[in-house]
Design an enzyme around this catalytic site. Structure first.
Site, PDB file in Angstrom:
ATOM      1  N   LYS A  56      57.668   2.724 -25.735  1.00  0.00           N
ATOM      2  CA  LYS A  56      57.114   1.774 -26.702  1.00  0.00           C
ATOM      3  C   LYS A  56      56.300   2.552 -27.716  1.00  0.00           C
ATOM      4  O   LYS A  56      55.356   3.263 -27.362  1.00  0.00           O
ATOM      5  CB  LYS A  56      56.245   0.743 -25.989  1.00  0.00           C
TER       6      LYS A  56
ATOM      7  N   LYS B 172      61.347   0.140 -27.597  1.00  0.00           N
ATOM      8  CA  LYS B 172      60.767  -0.826 -28.532  1.00  0.00           C
ATOM      9  C   LYS B 172      60.036  -0.100 -29.638  1.00  0.00           C
ATOM     10  O   LYS B 172      59.268   0.815 -29.323  1.00  0.00           O
ATOM     11  CB  LYS B 172      59.801  -1.718 -27.755  1.00  0.00           C
TER      12      LYS B 172
HETATM   13  C1  PBG Z   1      51.567  -6.017 -26.305  1.00  0.00           C
HETATM   14  C2  PBG Z   1      52.819  -6.386 -27.019  1.00  0.00           C
HETATM   15  C3  PBG Z   1      53.068  -6.262 -28.391  1.00  0.00           C
HETATM   16  C4  PBG Z   1      54.369  -6.738 -28.614  1.00  0.00           C
HETATM   17  C5  PBG Z   1      54.877  -7.135 -27.380  1.00  0.00           C
HETATM   18  N1  PBG Z   1      53.917  -6.880 -26.404  1.00  0.00           N
HETATM   19  C6  PBG Z   1      52.183  -5.860 -29.509  1.00  0.00           C
HETATM   20  C7  PBG Z   1      51.503  -4.575 -29.532  1.00  0.00           C
HETATM   21  O1  PBG Z   1      51.790  -3.637 -28.781  1.00  0.00           O
HETATM   22  O2  PBG Z   1      50.598  -4.491 -30.353  1.00  0.00           O
HETATM   23  C8  PBG Z   1      55.049  -6.780 -29.954  1.00  0.00           C
HETATM   24  C9  PBG Z   1      56.252  -7.634 -30.058  1.00  0.00           C
HETATM   25  C10 PBG Z   1      56.710  -7.900 -31.448  1.00  0.00           C
HETATM   26  O3  PBG Z   1      56.220  -7.330 -32.439  1.00  0.00           O
HETATM   27  O4  PBG Z   1      57.608  -8.735 -31.578  1.00  0.00           O
HETATM   28  N2  PBG Z   1      51.172  -7.014 -25.418  1.00  0.00           N
END
Ligand code: PBG
Length: 326
Positions: free
Chosen positions: A196, A250
């Site tokens: 991520k 991601k």
């Molecule tokens: C963190 C989380 C995020 C997303 C999913 N889980 C945001 C982040 O890491 O700031 C982002 C998903 C998206 O942008 O669609 N709980």
């Protein structure tokens, strides 16, 4: 002289192109991300995510029943609590909004839809970080793991089939696996947000969950640097070793190389998250009439699958389920 090679023979008719197509997207490949907010009496639109709402528990249940009837096999749930605190207690409170919603969903759709629960605390913390912030202002990895373990058990107790740790703490998968097993939830699976990235594409999501990182902060201390690809393989292998059942990359479109590399290196199912910013860019350009929404949406989702994703988390799930088979 050999005859010239003519790949165009296989592109002559629609039926021929269909016959030789290498990649086919199916509604069962997709997971719908859904938001449920505590303390509202009607669904609230999210301006930067056109067509996506913050649900009430009742409207969420209805949405998931409709998605089920459209053939969708999985959803991933994010909770938006009415109040936040330092440690994100709402994430593991049995009466926290996500747990309340999971119980309602489980009794409404049972095992017809795979109920995934995003496992993080940023929606629940007053400072907006994905963990407990220590005296030095940094997120304390190991103190955060304890909270994640409690959240995993609370989500499993509420009916989640899959928990999906998204906080990028080291050791989170192993810690959660042990906590689930110790509580008797050996059959609850873990979908790890393994690779991520600290992406600028999460902006609309943070609107959706009312998250602002304190002091204009960022997540570069725990999410990956987007200049790095090899590092992703380390994260993926470590998560698999710790017991991840599904590994995720991601965001998706800017990371197709990473998806391809992960696919080539592991036999576990690979997921990719087509995130909020990717969706919003599509919607905004289409609204201006600059691109053809449906054509670009299909091209993008298919490219993510072609790169190697078996599972795609996307806000386009309902659109696909309603339109793609027509
Ligand atoms: C963190 C989380 C995020 C997303 C999913 N889980 C945001 C982040 O890491 O700031 C982002 C998903 C998206 O942008 O669609 N709980």
């Amino acid at each position: 002289m050999f005859p010239v090679s003519r790949p165009r023979r296989l592109r002559t008719t629609g039926a021929m192109r269909e016959l030789v197509a290498e990649t086919r997207l199916h509604v069962s490949d997709l997971v719908a991300p859904l938001f449920v907010r505590e303390g509202i009496s009607s669904p609230q639109p999210i301006v930067s995510l056109p067509g996506v709402v913050q649900h009430t528990v009742a409207s969420l249940v209805q949405e998931v029943q409709e998605l089920r009837d459209l053939g969708v096999k999985a959803i991933i749930l994010f909770g938006v609590p009415a109040s936040k605190d330092d440690i994100g207690s709402g994430a593991f409170d049995p009466n926290g909004i996500a747990q309340v919603a999971l119980r309602a969903l489980h009794s409404a759709v049972g095992d017809d839809v795979v109920l995934m629960a995003d496992l993080c605390v940023d929606e629940y913390t007053s400072h907006g970080h994905c963990g407990i912030v220590g005296a030095d202002g940094e997120v304390d990895n190991d103190a955060t793991l304890e909270i994640y373990c409690k959240a995993a058990v609370a989500q499993a107790q509420a009916g989640a089939h899959v928990v999906a740790p998204s906080g990028m703490m080291d050791g989170q998968v192993g810690a959660i696996r042990s906590a689930l097993d110790d509580a008797g939830f050996e059959n609850v699976a873990i979908m790890a947000y393994s690779a991520k990235y600290a992406s600028a594409l999460y902006g609309p999501f943070r609107d959706a969950v009312d998250v602002q990182i304190v002091g204009g902060g960022h997540r570069k201390g725990y999410q990956q640097d987007w200049r790095n690809a090899r590092e992703s393989m380390r994260e993926v292998f470590e998560d698999i070793e710790q017991g991840a059942d599904i590994v995720m990359v991601k965001p998706a479109l800017a990371y197709l190389d990473v998806i391809g590399q992960v696919r080539a290196s592991v036999d576990h199912p690979v997921a990719a998250y087509h995130v909020s910013g990717e969706y919003s860019m599509l919607k905004a350009a289409a609204e201006k009439g600059w691109i053809d929404h449906d054509a670009v949406a299909m091209e993008h989702l298919t490219a993510i699958k072609r790169a190697g994703a078996d599972i795609i988390l996307t806000y386009l799930t309902r659109w696909f389920a309603e339109n793609a088979t027509k």
